[in-house]
Enzyme design. Structure first.
Site, PDB file in Angstrom:
ATOM      1  N   GLN A 113      -5.206  -1.803   9.473  1.00 16.70           N
ATOM      2  CA  GLN A 113      -4.869  -3.106   8.891  1.00 16.70           C
ATOM      3  C   GLN A 113      -5.355  -4.229   9.814  1.00 16.70           C
ATOM      4  OE1 GLN A 113      -3.283  -3.630   5.783  1.00 16.70           O
ATOM      5  NE2 GLN A 113      -3.877  -5.734   6.221  1.00 16.70           N
ATOM      6  N   ASP A 159     -11.515   1.826   3.462  1.00 20.17           N
ATOM      7  CA  ASP A 159     -11.626   0.368   3.375  1.00 20.17           C
ATOM      8  C   ASP A 159     -13.087  -0.087   3.370  1.00 20.17           C
ATOM      9  OD1 ASP A 159      -9.578  -1.366   2.932  1.00 20.17           O
ATOM     10  OD2 ASP A 159      -8.936  -1.530   5.018  1.00 20.17           O
ATOM     11  N   LYS A 171       0.842  -1.204   0.000  1.00 22.72           N
ATOM     12  CA  LYS A 171       0.000   0.000   0.000  1.00 22.72           C
ATOM     13  C   LYS A 171       0.875   1.251   0.000  1.00 22.72           C
ATOM     14  CE  LYS A 171      -3.623  -2.678   2.096  1.00 22.72           C
ATOM     15  NZ  LYS A 171      -4.253  -3.201   3.305  1.00 22.72           N
TER      16      LYS A 171
END
Ligand code: NAD
Length: 279
Positions: free
Chosen positions: A95, A118, A51
């Site tokens: 994450q 996300d 990322k």
């Protein structure tokens, strides 16, 4: 049979985003992604690196917040609150997984929906459920982009999804339903799995077990999408036994080079979307 080239498609998406980002910067808007990583999960470290690399390539500013595994929930929520408040941060990504004892759902809930790149905040998922504009979680979103790019019409098709996780299976089912597919979701308690998968026009495997989907589970001419990333000493493998399944399919994604690069590209897309919406 055609192999869906996720790597090439992702590159194309990134190139288009690059132009978008240059335009934004000319207008004084600098998209920025903040990534929170808690603990020492090895796979997470790999994902976070990819990322970071994608952001660097596109000119998206990037900030990593590394927290040790003993981090308390209070501290994690405080950090999220600070990132929510900061004007320079367009998107926030926590994450997963986070260490046991921390409540990931509470943390996702705390991320402002306007920065939820996300798409894991319940508001984002709720909007997806209601077919309203929102941040769509990146893996299912990337798969939809693959269907569009290869002119695979999902309308009226029977899509069978193996896996009901909050990050892949569930949002995938909602997007496909919004696009008029007929959905079956299978999981570890599903009985007669093979009978169901054999009915799939579109079969999506998101299980996390190397070569779980074998040729006898697939209907002739099906579209097969392999979400799995299974790391072994011999390399990375998907959930689909690609070599033996591919000749039965009309389209199939490889691992690596299929869904993975699309996931990262759609994250970049969502960061740019967040930066635009913040104007
Ligand atoms: P998860 O562990 O949260 O969910 C796995 C799902 O598989 C569960 O719903 C479970 O019920 C189902 N399952 C397990 N055993 C089964 C069985 N025998 N029969 C039927 N269903 C069964 O996993 P996840 O987070 O959704 O990830 C799935 C896979 O996709 C993993 O390999 C992960 O690494 C990968 N992944 C890839 C990307 C990408 O960008 N390519 C993104 C996210 C996840």
């Amino acid at each position: 049979m055609e192999i869906i080239d996720g790597k090439a498609l992702a590159k194309n998406i990134r190139e288009n985003l690059k132009k978008d980002i240059e335009n934004l910067k000319e207008n004084g808007i600098y998209p920025k992604l903040a990534v929170i990583l808690v603990g020492n999960d090895k796979a997470s470290q790999v994902y976070v690196r990819s990322k970071n690399k994608a952001c660097a390539e596109l000119g998206i500013d990037y900030e990593e917040i590394l927290l040790d595994e003993k981090t308390t929930m209070d501290k994690l929520l405080k950090i999220i609150d600070e990132l929510n408040e900061r004007k320079d941060i367009s998107g926030i990504l926590l994450q997963s997984p986070i260490p046991e004892g921390l409540d990931i759902n509470e943390a996702f809930r705390r991320i402002s929906p306007s920065k939820d790149v996300d798409g894991f905040n319940p508001i984002s998922i709720g909007k997806l459920c209601l077919n309203q504009d929102t941040f769509v979680s990146c893996t299912p979103y990337g798969i939809m982009k693959m269907f569009e790019a290869y002119n695979i019409d999902v309308k009226g098709k029977h899509a069978v999804i193996i896996g009901r996780s909050n990050i892949v299976g569930k949002p995938m089912s909602l997007i496909l339903l919004n696009r008029d597919a007929t959905i079956t979701i299978c999981h570890s308690k599903t009985k007669n799995l093979e009978e169901i998968t054999k009915q799939a026009d579109i079969l999506i495997a998101a299980i996390g077990k190397k070569h779980f989907v074998t040729a006898d589970m697939v209907k002739q001419g099906a579209v097969v999408i392999d979400v799995g990333i299974n790391r072994t000493e011999a390399g990375i493998f998907g959930d689909v036994d690609f070599e033996n399944v591919k000749n039965k399919t009309s389209y199939i994604t490889p691992v690596p080079g299929g869904v993975g690069p699309m996931t990262v590209a759609m994250l970049m897309n969502n960061v740019v979307k967040a930066a635009k919406q913040a104007i």
